[in-house]
Design an enzyme around this catalytic site. Structure first.
Site, short mmCIF file in Angstrom:
data_model
loop_
_atom_site.label_atom_id
_atom_site.label_comp_id
_atom_site.label_asym_id
_atom_site.label_seq_id
_atom_site.Cartn_x
_atom_site.Cartn_y
_atom_site.Cartn_z
CB VAL A 130 -0.70 -0.52 1.10
CG1 VAL A 130 -1.02 1.35 0.82
CG2 VAL A 130 -1.92 -1.53 1.15
CE LYS B 143 -7.93 -4.36 6.63
NZ LYS B 143 -7.29 -3.63 5.07
CD GLU C 32 -1.70 -12.51 3.70
OE1 GLU C 32 -0.04 -12.78 3.96
OE2 GLU C 32 -2.58 -11.44 3.15
CE LYS D 248 -11.10 -5.25 4.74
NZ LYS D 248 -10.92 -6.49 3.81
#
EC number: 1.1.1.3
Lengths: 437, 437
Positions: free
Chosen positions: A14, A106, A191, A206
């Site tokens: 990110v 989050k 993952e 979330k």
């Protein structure tokens, strides 16, 4: 006007996405924001990797996040490190230093949001988190600002791409969970340790944020009911399809007279709903408001650039609002602190929903009658029944029942009684079903 | 803090929706905005009707809109009168009086936006228009703020509910345009004079606004290519379906190296796209950004309360921002005035798209060869061909061709040549096709 100076805590997926998009689209972003937004410091333990990402840009690279946080030149800190402990310390210290914070974390906010937002308010800074929910979809903005006229009734979201990819593959290829999970891991959609995604924890983080914003309650991740897809069987996806439903891992939050439902679980949704047709790793959130009716927001829920899109939207908002009177900013959780509600999150036993039941039963007279009698005794009414014809020689069969809405506690008691019947030959599969209308 | 005072110019569908939602949800709205928002004056020619709508509320009712505009107590004026001439005068006078303006009037802004936004800027007031595009869907906010990090590549929207209702009915019931239009009029989905909707004018107004915001160009409604659905035949909806496409009236705007495409026309869209599955009077807008990828926004595009939801979101935004330095507000068309672009709107002949052609041809040897030769000579490549087998005794048949992307001007020349063949027995049907990927 002087450019706003940004420090990135973490320059992984990110962080580097944010860095690259800010540079690539700097003309457009400045043209909209009225002011440049520049990354001047980045932090990563491996300095060589960080330098490789920033290339020849005029950026200070450091391994010490506090060097960024305590630098008086930095206006906004972007936290993309993830996790709870270190991230919490960094964000609180950044706030203490008077920095605005943008985060995609989050888990951090769903657990420590109350503390963090209070600290930010006391210091007069903003903590922005569009990227924390549904990646690039501007759903936080829609909920906090776009739908501000509405009494929100419910939200239902596909807010985890990994599980939606797995469910899409299970359905379209008729494969079981374990097989598809391996494929998802190979393709990078899951993952190595997929627990957070497949067990619904990420979706619940979330959902907790969206629920707080929608209903003006504090974040209460510990009150969420969280159920993943690892136990889901291919057979139920097929039966659901025959009955006109798709199975999606939904985050659902709904206002009831008695409290607020907050739950993540696999859910049957009518095929005709737009959200039932959201496939692959995409995200979508349906919001029901009393004035606007049903609205839906769809897009990529993860990935470097979609998430960067949300991070940068927050950077621009802060660039615009950082000189404004804090009382005129959009409150972190949509409602002013003195207008927050103490409406309780309902325990799962008090949730209202409808059900899909699959029972492996002995193929003999009277079985259906005994089961429907139990449901009737618990005042649970039946919407549809599907009985598979048993193959020649087979002495058992699948019985599928769709019920109307009832209370989860009531259903639990009926299930316990049905499970006790000696004609019920295996653990009953129970899934929840939502019409979303 | 004292409540913000609002005057409604017009209290018809949208005005009364705004009035009722503001009162019903006043606690929630105040809890979010941090300040009450009250309608204190309304204007309607028929005073008795206006009084009936406001009931026993403490509201001044007047037949003279200027009484509201010139009242120093009023902070924000909501214009819901519609039309261009009177609305323009009222909005300009309100701005001159230093009032902020909220309007749902797309025609006004698509035609007079440049003048109105300049006047507002000079006076330091805001003109907000979330309700002007796609009703309750917060698409203006998504474009101006949520996707601000992105270089927008294209927007494709179902932004007229009347035509989407008609197309949905034509497809699902196999009926022709005229029949469904009558039904839509009976149900209140279409006006007595439906021209604005069915000929694409309303969609083009909305598209013009979105295009300006996306690409930072002035509103240029007069440059839009506008084509409605009144000539659409049931046969083409059926053939499209056989080829895996739905026909939707899309507003499309796309950035090309040479300029900006701005066009409204019936469009074939692959059935697998979410937007192809938007049925009835619903609206949906797909936005493609370079960072975020594809996002979609869906909801009700019209109606009293969905539109009121957007009007009130604007009222809350203004309530928050009216004390802020005007330079820190979101610019009307997303880009700062000095960052606007003069990129030209492309003439339709220079637009790039793919095509669906239906030719009524003589059923004889060599016909297909002559047609494909013409396409090849114009460098137009074919994607798919569908030739209906002609019924016994019939001497003519339908030939359907899907092409790859080409320039409209080139296609026009090829069409003229094909139309001249003596084996082409009727006017060729030409529709545009977009993959939206």
């Amino acid at each position: 006007m002087k450019a706003i100076k940004v420090g990135l805590l973490g320059i992984g997926t990110v962080g580097s996405g944010t860095f690259h998009v800010l540079r690539r689209n700097q003309a457009e972003i400045k043209g909209r924001a009225g002011r440049g937004i520049e990354v001047t410091m980045v932090c990563r333990r491996d300095l060589a990797q960080a330098r490789q990402i920033v290339g020849d840009a005029d950026v200070v690279v450091t391994a010490d996040p506090f060097e960024i946080i305590r630098n008086p030149e930095i206006d906004i800190v972007v936290e993309t490190i993830g996790g709870c402990d270190l991230a919490r310390s960094l964000v609180l210290e950044a706030i203490a230093q008077g920095k605005h914070v943008v985060t995609a974390n989050k888990a951090l906010l769903a657990v420590h949001g109350t503390e963090i937002f209070a600290a930010a308010r006391a210091k007069g800074v903003m903590v922005a988190f569009e990227a924390a929910v549904a990646g690039g979809i501007p759903i936080i903005k829609a909920l906090r600002e776009g739908l501000t006229a509405n009494r929100i009734e419910w939200i239902a979201g596909i807010i985890n791409g990994t599980t939606n990819f797995i469910l899409s593959e299970m359905r379209s290829k008729g494969l079981d969970f374990a097989t598809v999970l391996k494929e998802a891991q190979r393709l990078g959609y899951a993952e190595a340790d997929p627990t957070f995604d497949v067990e619904g924890v990420d979706a619940a983080h979330k959902l907790t944020l969206m629920s707080a914003i929608a209903f003006g309650v504090p974040v209460q991740f510990d009150k969420a009911h969280v159920e993943g897809i690892s136990q889901l069987q291919a057979a139920d996806i097929k039966y659901a399809e025959q009955l006109g439903y798709r199975i999606k891992l939904l985050g659902l939050t709904r206002r009831r007279d008695t409290g607020i439902e907050l739950r993540v679980h696999p859910t049957l949704v009518p095929m005709s709903r737009l959200i039932a047709n959201v496939e692959g790793a995409m995200n979508a959130v349906v919001v029901q408001g009393d004035a606007v009716g049903t609205t839906l927001y769809y897009g990529k829920g993860a990935g470097a650039e979609p998430t960067a899109s949300a991070v940068i939207a927050d950077l621009v908002d802060i660039t615009r609002l950082h000189t404004a009177d804090p009382d005129h900013r959009v409150p972190h959780l949509a409602f002013q602190p003195d207008a927050m509600s103490d409406t309780a999150i309902l325990p799962m036993a008090e949730v209202l929903t409808s059900y899909y039941l699959r029972l492996r039963v002995a193929d003999e007279a009277g079985v259906l009658s005994r089961i429907t009698t139990i449901l009737a005794e618990h005042d649970i009414s039946i919407d549809a029944v599907l009985q598979r014809e048993s193959n020649e020689g087979e002495r058992q069969t699948d019985l599928i029942i769709l019920t109307h809405e009832t209370q989860e506690g009531r259903m639990n008691r009926a299930l316990a009684q049905m499970q006790g019947l000696n004609t019920v030959l295996a653990p009953i599969v129970r899934l929840r079903k939502e019409e979303l209308a």
